[in-house]
Write a protein that holds these residues in place. Structure first.
Motif, PDB file in Angstrom:
ATOM      1  N   LEU A 536      18.313  54.927  59.741  1.00 47.58           N
ATOM      2  CA  LEU A 536      19.200  55.743  60.570  1.00 47.58           C
ATOM      3  C   LEU A 536      18.353  56.633  61.476  1.00 47.58           C
ATOM      4  CD1 LEU A 536      21.773  56.949  57.867  1.00 47.58           C
ATOM      5  CD2 LEU A 536      22.061  55.037  59.446  1.00 47.58           C
ATOM      6  N   MET A 537      18.967  57.094  62.557  1.00 47.84           N
ATOM      7  CA  MET A 537      18.319  58.063  63.440  1.00 47.84           C
ATOM      8  C   MET A 537      19.049  59.388  63.350  1.00 47.84           C
ATOM      9  SD  MET A 537      16.274  59.322  65.724  1.00 47.84           S
ATOM     10  CE  MET A 537      15.208  57.936  66.108  1.00 47.84           C
ATOM     11  N   LEU A 538      18.324  60.446  63.073  1.00 43.02           N
ATOM     12  CA  LEU A 538      18.864  61.804  63.053  1.00 43.02           C
ATOM     13  C   LEU A 538      18.304  62.558  64.246  1.00 43.02           C
ATOM     14  CD1 LEU A 538      20.247  64.320  61.708  1.00 43.02           C
ATOM     15  CD2 LEU A 538      18.093  64.660  60.467  1.00 43.02           C
ATOM     16  N   ARG A 539      19.206  63.073  65.099  1.00 40.69           N
ATOM     17  CA  ARG A 539      18.782  63.874  66.249  1.00 40.69           C
ATOM     18  C   ARG A 539      19.357  65.283  66.121  1.00 40.69           C
ATOM     19  NH1 ARG A 539      19.102  60.873  71.960  1.00 40.69           N
ATOM     20  NH2 ARG A 539      17.537  62.508  72.393  1.00 40.69           N
ATOM     21  N   THR A 540      18.509  66.256  66.366  1.00 41.36           N
ATOM     22  CA  THR A 540      18.896  67.659  66.255  1.00 41.36           C
ATOM     23  C   THR A 540      18.646  68.352  67.586  1.00 41.36           C
ATOM     24  OG1 THR A 540      16.707  68.457  65.553  1.00 41.36           O
ATOM     25  CG2 THR A 540      18.173  67.596  63.826  1.00 41.36           C
ATOM     26  N   HIS A 541      18.968  69.630  67.638  1.00 41.04           N
ATOM     27  CA  HIS A 541      18.683  70.441  68.823  1.00 41.04           C
ATOM     28  C   HIS A 541      17.851  71.645  68.383  1.00 41.04           C
ATOM     29  CE1 HIS A 541      21.427  68.257  71.520  1.00 41.04           C
ATOM     30  NE2 HIS A 541      22.252  68.196  70.492  1.00 41.04           N
ATOM     31  N   GLY A 542      16.528  71.498  68.470  1.00 43.43           N
ATOM     32  CA  GLY A 542      15.643  72.607  68.119  1.00 43.43           C
ATOM     33  C   GLY A 542      15.557  72.878  66.636  1.00 43.43           C
ATOM     34  N   GLN A 543      15.805  71.868  65.802  1.00 40.46           N
ATOM     35  CA  GLN A 543      15.726  72.046  64.354  1.00 40.46           C
ATOM     36  C   GLN A 543      14.811  70.996  63.740  1.00 40.46           C
ATOM     37  OE1 GLN A 543      20.078  71.946  63.645  1.00 40.46           O
ATOM     38  NE2 GLN A 543      19.800  73.919  62.629  1.00 40.46           N
ATOM     39  N   ASP A 544      14.083  71.427  62.712  1.00 41.03           N
ATOM     40  CA  ASP A 544      13.226  70.541  61.939  1.00 41.03           C
ATOM     41  C   ASP A 544      13.859  70.274  60.584  1.00 41.03           C
ATOM     42  OD1 ASP A 544      11.232  70.390  63.876  1.00 41.03           O
ATOM     43  OD2 ASP A 544      10.249  72.213  63.154  1.00 41.03           O
ATOM     44  N   ILE A 545      13.357  69.256  59.925  1.00 41.81           N
ATOM     45  CA  ILE A 545      13.810  68.960  58.562  1.00 41.81           C
ATOM     46  C   ILE A 545      13.048  69.854  57.588  1.00 41.81           C
ATOM     47  CG2 ILE A 545      13.852  67.213  56.733  1.00 41.81           C
ATOM     48  CD1 ILE A 545      14.372  65.114  58.850  1.00 41.81           C
ATOM     49  N   LYS A 546      13.784  70.652  56.848  1.00 40.63           N
ATOM     50  CA  LYS A 546      13.193  71.542  55.850  1.00 40.63           C
ATOM     51  C   LYS A 546      12.984  70.807  54.537  1.00 40.63           C
ATOM     52  CE  LYS A 546      14.039  75.938  53.451  1.00 40.63           C
ATOM     53  NZ  LYS A 546      14.999  77.073  53.291  1.00 40.63           N
ATOM     54  N   SER A 547      14.005  70.062  54.117  1.00 41.70           N
ATOM     55  CA  SER A 547      13.911  69.280  52.887  1.00 41.70           C
ATOM     56  C   SER A 547      14.856  68.093  52.993  1.00 41.70           C
ATOM     57  CB  SER A 547      14.270  70.128  51.659  1.00 41.70           C
ATOM     58  OG  SER A 547      15.623  70.557  51.722  1.00 41.70           O
ATOM     59  N   ILE A 548      14.600  67.073  52.173  1.00 43.45           N
ATOM     60  CA  ILE A 548      15.431  65.872  52.213  1.00 43.45           C
ATOM     61  C   ILE A 548      15.452  65.250  50.827  1.00 43.45           C
ATOM     62  CG2 ILE A 548      13.528  64.362  52.885  1.00 43.45           C
ATOM     63  CD1 ILE A 548      15.508  62.841  54.676  1.00 43.45           C
ATOM     64  N   SER A 549      16.597  64.715  50.434  1.00 43.44           N
ATOM     65  CA  SER A 549      16.722  64.001  49.168  1.00 43.44           C
ATOM     66  C   SER A 549      17.489  62.712  49.403  1.00 43.44           C
ATOM     67  CB  SER A 549      17.452  64.860  48.119  1.00 43.44           C
ATOM     68  OG  SER A 549      18.773  65.166  48.535  1.00 43.44           O
ATOM     69  N   GLY A 550      17.121  61.672  48.665  1.00 47.91           N
ATOM     70  CA  GLY A 550      17.773  60.381  48.822  1.00 47.91           C
ATOM     71  C   GLY A 550      17.275  59.593  50.013  1.00 47.91           C
ATOM     72  N   ALA A 551      16.260  60.100  50.696  1.00 52.10           N
ATOM     73  CA  ALA A 551      15.744  59.418  51.884  1.00 52.10           C
ATOM     74  C   ALA A 551      14.340  59.921  52.198  1.00 52.10           C
ATOM     75  CB  ALA A 551      16.660  59.651  53.080  1.00 52.10           C
ATOM     76  N   GLU A 552      13.643  59.162  53.026  1.00 45.93           N
ATOM     77  CA  GLU A 552      12.373  59.570  53.596  1.00 45.93           C
ATOM     78  C   GLU A 552      12.553  59.677  55.099  1.00 45.93           C
ATOM     79  OE1 GLU A 552       9.835  56.436  52.442  1.00 45.93           O
ATOM     80  OE2 GLU A 552       9.691  57.064  50.337  1.00 45.93           O
ATOM     81  N   TYR A 553      11.647  60.389  55.772  1.00 48.49           N
ATOM     82  CA  TYR A 553      11.791  60.502  57.220  1.00 48.49           C
ATOM     83  C   TYR A 553      10.444  60.464  57.917  1.00 48.49           C
ATOM     84  CZ  TYR A 553      10.216  65.405  57.300  1.00 48.49           C
ATOM     85  OH  TYR A 553       9.472  66.552  57.219  1.00 48.49           O
ATOM     86  N   GLU A 554      10.496  60.068  59.183  1.00 47.25           N
ATOM     87  CA  GLU A 554       9.342  60.087  60.069  1.00 47.25           C
ATOM     88  C   GLU A 554       9.777  60.721  61.379  1.00 47.25           C
ATOM     89  OE1 GLU A 554       6.430  57.029  62.610  1.00 47.25           O
ATOM     90  OE2 GLU A 554       7.916  56.243  61.196  1.00 47.25           O
ATOM     91  N   GLU A 555       9.024  61.682  61.868  1.00 50.36           N
ATOM     92  CA  GLU A 555       9.349  62.315  63.139  1.00 50.36           C
ATOM     93  C   GLU A 555       8.936  61.390  64.271  1.00 50.36           C
ATOM     94  OE1 GLU A 555       8.840  66.536  65.575  1.00 50.36           O
ATOM     95  OE2 GLU A 555       7.621  66.150  63.796  1.00 50.36           O
ATOM     96  N   ALA A 556       9.926  60.914  65.025  1.00 49.61           N
ATOM     97  CA  ALA A 556       9.657  60.005  66.138  1.00 49.61           C
ATOM     98  C   ALA A 556       9.231  60.772  67.383  1.00 49.61           C
ATOM     99  CB  ALA A 556      10.892  59.159  66.428  1.00 49.61           C
TER     100      ALA A 556
END
Length: 580
Positions: A536-556
């Protein structure tokens, strides 16, 4: 003098190295599995809804008669798993739509009577997207319409110097589509965006995503500029330039406008998705997360155009393929960390298949972790050749007419993706030797919409050059230059062969999920079709990922994160960015 102890040590080292060298040479043929395609194609079967189940998907509405715009609206709806309702008038669409719904409008059908309906739609918090602009005479004559569209005034037609796409809208960042130098002799101009548009100057409260750049002469000609100011370029704010894509909020609703004819093409889906993103605090979308590189006419299993090959390149077709083309393909693939899929051809214009060199090609393909496919019309011949020498090699991918498995196609009217039972049809997104400004805009848009691109190196041009620019030395230079420049912002996408990519695409088409947001918390619930590694792709507006569960992420890129969801649920906690 060498001591006996040292002599023995040196001898042992040499013996070990010799043994390793010999054993590698002996074992390589035994360990090599070149007669097997290591890449499988897995197509997800779409689950049918039970008759008792109600359709809870989000609705979007299309109002218009243009078949190309309607087709693109359907494609966007399928990518987002939305329900699309179509009508031929804005009157019908606005009557059927409700609060917070989205209406896509073909500007050609928008009439004076629709102006009041537009106002009522915005008061109901609807989002109205003009895929093409209403008639300029209607805009110029109606102050109410200009106010709702965010237009201060229309300055008539103008010939732009080029275009500028601002960052933070489409994935891939900004695009500056202005030719600063004239193309060299024999080279094609990259500027293929409209040479003339209507100059709309928008209100300062409007949000611009793309503008046209003015020629120096045109900037000086506008009467309201301060003629004593010689630095005219600095005097212009963004809204003073001709608006191309923009948003205007009014009456609790939103209006988006597109002032160039790109919404009739595959560029539309990503622009619509970027508009959706710009209207939301956060956005989660399906994302294939894959890029692939293919050759649509290589390898050739015939002695093709031999006389001309000797004249142009001083060697036979076979020698040209193995000694020139193959090292080049390996080089560009390695430099860009791409994975190759080679669509073999029995022949192009002459000759017939000779599959005695299959052993050579499959060895090369094995070494590069590539994959062999076939041009559809030649698949039977290539299959016969494989059956004779390598019967266990499975062909999954084809180029041309649809066949069982994955078929690559081309054409403006073809869907980017289409799955029909055991068939998956995928369209090439770019030709590696041709890259124009509209190609770059489409590339950014398609990655935004799907997280996928497929680049084709069409080597038939080098085998049968129609002009000097098609000859290998110029062709290969363009391919290498384009791959090393236009695609660099998407290197985070996984490089896969077409079989692997097809499995990802099938999952993309058949994945559904729901998203709940509360404050900085984003909850994603996957449906039963999702695999244990859904993208999936997650797009925000001026926010970073603080924590995540059930998934991994890579900053594109800034405000864009590729999520790999494991299982049925993922929870993301966001925090406001605090970067210098």
């Amino acid at each position: 003098m060498i001591k006996v102890k040292n002599y023995i040590t040196i001898t042992m080292v040499i013996a070990v190295l010799f043994f390793l060298f010999i054993s590698q040479s002996i074992m390589k043929p035994r360990l090599s599995d070149k007669g097997t395609n290591h890449y499988s194609l897995t197509l997800v079967k779409k689950e049918k809804k039970k008759a008792s189940e109600t359709d809870q998907r989000k609705r979007i509405f299309f109002a218009g008669k243009d078949k190309d715009e309607k087709r693109q609206a359907k494609q966007y709806a399928s990518f987002r798993n939305y329900r699309l309702k179509t009508s031929e008038s804005f009157r019908a669409a606005s009557a059927a739509a409700g609060e917070n719904d989205v209406i896509l409008v073909d500007g050609d059908i928008f009439t004076e009577n629709d102006i009041v309906r537009l106002k009522k739609s915005l008061e109901k918090k609807m989002t109205v997207i003009f895929l093409t602009m209403p008639d300029d005479k209607l805009i110029s004559a109606s102050e109410d319409l200009r106010e709702m569209l965010g237009i201060q005034r229309s300055r008539g037609r103008v010939k732009p110097a080029g275009y500028q796409l601002f960052g933070g809208f489409l994935l891939g960042g900004e695009g500056y589509y202005v030719e600063t130098e004239k193309p060299k002799h024999g080279e094609k101009s990259r500027q293929d965006l409209p040479s003339e548009i209507t100059y709309y100057e928008v209100a300062s409260s409007s949000r611009l995503y793309m503008i046209a750049q003015l020629r120096d002469k045109d900037r000086k000609d506008f009467k309201d500029l301060d003629k004593d100011n010689t630095n005219l370029k600095d005097q212009f704010d963004s809204e003073d330039y001709p608006a191309v894509i923009w948003q205007h909020a009014l009456h609790s609703g939103r209006v988006f406008c597109v002032n160039i004819p790109v919404m009739k093409t595959d560029t539309a889906a990503g622009i619509l998705m970027a508009m959706e993103y710009s209207s939301a605090k956060v956005m989660v979308s399906q994302f294939a997360d894959v890029r692939s590189l293919m050759t649509s006419s290589y390898p050739l299993f015939s002695d093709e155009n031999e006389t001309e090959m000797q004249r142009l390149y001083g060697m036979s077709t076979k020698d040209f393929e193995t000694n020139v083309v193959w090292p080049f393909l390996v080089s560009v693939a390695s430099e860009n960390n791409d994975r190759l899929t080679l669509m073999g051809a029995d022949h192009l214009e002459s000759g017939s298949g000779n599959y005695k060199n299959l052993d050579t090609y499959l060895s090369l393909i094995e070494d590069q972790r590539a994959e062999l496919g076939a041009k559809s019309e030649d698949a039977t011949d290539i299959r016969a050749g494989l059956d004779k020498y390598f019967p266990n090699y499975r062909l999954n991918c084809f180029y041309g007419k649809p066949k069982k498995g994955l078929t690559v196609t081309t054409g403006d009217k073809a869907a980017v993706f289409l799955q029909k039972g055991s068939r998956l049809i995928v369209k090439t997104t770019e030709e590696a030797d041709q890259m124009s400004y509209s190609d770059d805009l489409r590339l950014k848009s398609l990655v935004t919409a799907t997280g996928f691109y497929l680049t084709d190196i069409d080597l038939s041009k080098a085998f049968y050059p129609e002009k000097k620019a098609d000859r290998y030395e110029k062709f290969s230079k363009r391919v290498a230059g384009n791959l090393n420049s236009w695609y660099t912002n998407f290197r985070y996408l996984n490089a896969l062969t077409l079989s692997e990519a097809g499995s990802r695409i099938s999952e993309f088409l058949n994945t559904d999920f729901t998203v709940k947001t509360e404050g900085n918390r984003v909850e994603i619930e996957m449906n039963s079709q999702a695999s244990d590694s859904s993208k999936l792709m997650l797009r925000t507006h001026g926010q970073d990922i603080k924590s995540i569960s059930g998934a991994e992420y890579e900053e594109a890129e800034d405000d864009a994160y590729v999520l790999t969801v494991h299982g049925r649920k993922a929870v993301v906690e966001l925090e406001d960015r605090d970067r210098p």
